[in-house]
Enzyme design. Structure first.
Site, short mmCIF file in Angstrom:
data_model
loop_
_atom_site.label_atom_id
_atom_site.label_comp_id
_atom_site.label_asym_id
_atom_site.label_seq_id
_atom_site.Cartn_x
_atom_site.Cartn_y
_atom_site.Cartn_z
N ARG A 79 0.85 -1.18 0.00
CA ARG A 79 0.00 0.00 0.00
C ARG A 79 0.89 1.23 0.00
O ARG A 79 1.66 1.44 0.93
CB ARG A 79 -0.90 -0.02 1.24
CG ARG A 79 -1.73 1.23 1.37
CD ARG A 79 -2.68 1.24 2.58
NE ARG A 79 -3.33 2.54 2.56
CZ ARG A 79 -3.44 3.37 3.58
NH1 ARG A 79 -3.01 3.02 4.78
NH2 ARG A 79 -4.00 4.54 3.42
N HIS A 123 -3.29 10.74 0.59
CA HIS A 123 -2.75 10.60 1.95
C HIS A 123 -2.23 11.98 2.35
O HIS A 123 -1.04 12.18 2.54
CB HIS A 123 -1.67 9.52 1.98
CG HIS A 123 -1.42 8.94 3.35
ND1 HIS A 123 -1.50 7.60 3.65
CD2 HIS A 123 -1.09 9.54 4.53
CE1 HIS A 123 -1.21 7.39 4.93
NE2 HIS A 123 -0.95 8.56 5.49
N GLU A 168 -7.79 8.25 6.07
CA GLU A 168 -8.12 8.90 7.35
C GLU A 168 -8.69 10.30 7.25
O GLU A 168 -8.10 11.27 7.75
CB GLU A 168 -6.88 8.92 8.25
CG GLU A 168 -6.33 7.53 8.53
CD GLU A 168 -5.19 7.52 9.55
OE1 GLU A 168 -4.67 8.59 9.89
OE2 GLU A 168 -4.84 6.43 10.01
N ASN A 294 -7.40 1.47 9.94
CA ASN A 294 -6.10 1.83 10.51
C ASN A 294 -6.26 1.88 12.02
O ASN A 294 -7.13 2.61 12.53
CB ASN A 294 -5.64 3.21 10.03
CG ASN A 294 -5.39 3.26 8.53
OD1 ASN A 294 -5.49 2.26 7.84
ND2 ASN A 294 -5.06 4.44 8.04
N TYR A 296 -4.21 2.19 15.79
CA TYR A 296 -3.01 2.39 16.61
C TYR A 296 -3.27 2.18 18.09
O TYR A 296 -2.48 1.56 18.77
CB TYR A 296 -2.41 3.78 16.33
CG TYR A 296 -1.77 3.83 14.95
CD1 TYR A 296 -0.46 3.42 14.76
CD2 TYR A 296 -2.52 4.18 13.84
CE1 TYR A 296 0.11 3.39 13.49
CE2 TYR A 296 -1.96 4.15 12.56
CZ TYR A 296 -0.64 3.76 12.40
OH TYR A 296 -0.08 3.71 11.15
N GLU A 355 -3.40 -0.17 8.21
CA GLU A 355 -2.27 0.40 8.96
C GLU A 355 -2.32 -0.09 10.39
O GLU A 355 -3.40 -0.16 10.98
CB GLU A 355 -2.30 1.93 9.01
CG GLU A 355 -1.75 2.62 7.81
CD GLU A 355 -1.74 4.14 7.97
OE1 GLU A 355 -1.44 4.63 9.08
OE2 GLU A 355 -2.04 4.81 6.98
C1 BGC Z 1 -1.15 7.88 9.27
C2 BGC Z 1 0.30 7.71 8.92
C3 BGC Z 1 1.14 7.99 10.15
C4 BGC Z 1 0.75 7.00 11.23
C5 BGC Z 1 1.55 7.12 12.51
C6 BGC Z 1 -1.56 7.26 10.58
O1 BGC Z 1 -2.58 7.99 11.15
O2 BGC Z 1 -1.98 7.42 8.21
O3 BGC Z 1 0.61 8.59 7.89
O4 BGC Z 1 2.50 7.95 9.89
O5 BGC Z 1 -0.59 7.22 11.56
O6 BGC Z 1 1.33 8.33 13.13
#
Ligand code: BGC
Length: 476
Positions: A79, A123, A168, A294, A296, A355
């Site tokens: 990607r 992006h 996003e 995505n 985190y 992601e």
């Molecule tokens: C984004 C990336 C970024 C990653 C880590 C995501 O929200 O799509 O571009 O590097 O987070 O912060």
């Protein structure tokens, strides 16, 4: 030692993700126009230590090396994002052939290496000329985006089947237009909401343009975060619900359900956002082939009465943290995926984790190697979390790790290292970290497992039914 990684379904895609501004550099080459990130990086104080993406990892010149790394990693799919200002330097009008040529070469090289190219059209690098006309606050940006999508797909859709429209839109709206932490650095708070609607409209118009140009699959990649109340009290639960609406529902309900969520927590009545016109939601909710997720970390919230944004983020104690200070909560990914499946039911298309990754304070050791046990633990935990969601019935079809090599991390400049590959930002040399080998071995083992599984099923079929020609016989 942890238990062996369970087998993923056959055909599950293993990949990595990157984005143009974070890796390409070469911002003034071959006719590329200015993007909002070029402008924002020059704003004093906007980026830590005044870093910019002018050079980044120099992927624009070193792409062949990066494709070789992808091949060595053994990913099924890659990607990446296409820089809009390389294709249309001013965000409108005829394409810049040199810009298209770059992605054409990259696509061919990926295909030659047996890697499926999965481009994202946006992006975050909006052409500055469009921002000068209001950016995503201006409804016209949506049509401009669809025009650009048609140009990109017109050149590549004969070889690229799967496309991602936006990355996003929540982050663009919140960080870029509401809080001013990202480009274009506007601080409009709830005044940013038209940027959300116009991105969604752009997604819908681009979806139609991509299909008309021959795209086989269209996805969007959204950022999601489970919203946890800081306490069991009603006010905190309400705060978490409001946050969930803005972060998770606002960019998904319109696409999958054809309507905006209840925005009354933000003072918006049943008449909805004034920028929404008749017919917009039908465009936005055009059927999709997959939802990019995505992930985190979760977000923990307490109430903030009297504020236009009625919540406040709270730390999440009790978990290890990344170099960014983000809590590492693999179970949050399972929670997120099962919540999406429960929330949208049959309206949820196939899901791809587009992601997921972590920043670590990586440093080469005396022998030059980079040991990053934290990232290996992160990968292991989150990949298992995806498997748990599949076991619970969620149709997850792929996992793209963020990211291939350390790169330009937006307002943090080059301070956060998210890569499986270490980038020396002085020499721009790339050195695979220990996590690279770990992920490579995982992919290879999953592929071998899937092959064995296929063999076993072929043998079963032979035992129980009429054997087809070419079905391999039992090994014994
Ligand atoms: C984004 C990336 C970024 C990653 C880590 C995501 O929200 O799509 O571009 O590097 O987070 O912060």
């Amino acid at each position: 030692m942890s238990a062996p990684m369970p087998a993923f379904p056959q055909g599950f895609l293993w990949g990595v993700a990157t984005s143009a501004y974070q890796i390409e550099g070469a911002v003034r080459e071959d006719g590329r126009g200015e993007s909002v990130w070029d402008t924002f990086c020059r704003r004093p104080g906007a980026i830590r230590d005044g870093h910019t993406g002018d050079v980044a990892t120099d992927h624009y010149h070193r792409w062949a090396r990066d494709v070789a790394l992808l091949a060595e990693l053994g990913v099924d799919a890659y990607r990446f994002s296409i820089a809009w200002p390389r294709i249309q330097p001013d965000g409108a009008g005829p394409p810049n052939p040199a810009g298209l040529d770059f992605y054409d070469r990259l696509t061919d090289a990926l295909l030659a290496a047996g890697i499926i190219p999965v481009p994202t059209l946006y992006h975050w690098d909006l052409p500055q000329a469009l921002e000068d006309g209001g950016g995503w606050l201006n409804r016209q940006a949506a049509q401009r985006f669809a025009d650009y999508a048609a140009l990109a797909a017109g050149r590549l859709a004969d070889r690229v089947g799967t496309w991602i429209t936006l990355n996003e839109p929540f982050v663009v709206t919140a960080f870029g237009y509401a809080l001013g932490i990202h480009a274009p650095g506007r601080t409009l708070m709830l005044g940013a909401l038209p940027a959300a609607h116009h991105q969604l409209l752009g997604h819908g118009l681009a979806t139609a343009a991509l299909r008309a140009a021959g795209a086989r699959e269209v996805l969007i990649a959204n950022n999601y975060s489970p919203a946890w109340p800081a306490s069991e009290g009603d006010a905190d639960r309400e705060a978490a619900r409001a946050y969930d609406t803005l972060h998770n529902r606002m960019f998904t309900d319109p696409i999958l359900l054809g309507r905006y969520p209840d925005l009354s927590a933000f003072g918006i009545g049943p008449e909805g956002l004034p920028c929404v016109r008749d017919g917009d939601l039908a465009v936005i909710s055009a059927p999709l082939d997959g939802l990019g997720v995505n992930y985190y970390m979760p977000t923990r919230l307490s109430a903030l009465p009297g504020s236009p944004l009625p919540f406040q983020m709270q730390p999440i104690p009790g978990y290890p943290v990344t170099a960014f200070g983000w809590p590492v909560v693999p179970a949050g990914l399972t929670e997120l995926l099962t919540t999406l499946a429960g929330r949208y039911g049959g309206a949820l298309p196939a899901v791809y984790v587009t992601e997921n990754g972590c920043s670590q304070a990586d440093q080469p050791g005396p022998g030059g190697g980079v040991a990053d046990p934290g990232r290996i633990g992160y990968l292991d935990g989150h990949i298992r979390a995806v498997h748990d969601a599949i076991a619970a019935g969620v149709d997850v079809r792929g996992y793209f790790h963020w990211t291939l090599a350390d790169n330009f991390e937006w307002s943090e400049g080059y301070h956060q290292r998210f890569g499986l590959v270490y980038t020396d930002f002085e020499t721009l040399e790339r050195s695979p970290k220990a996590s690279f080998a770990w992920y490579r071995d995982l992919i290879a083992a999953q592929r071998a497992g899937a092959r064995d599984d296929r063999g076993a099923r072929a043998r079963d079929a032979r035992g129980s039914a009429v054997p087809g020609p070419g079905v391999p016989g039992p090994a014994e």
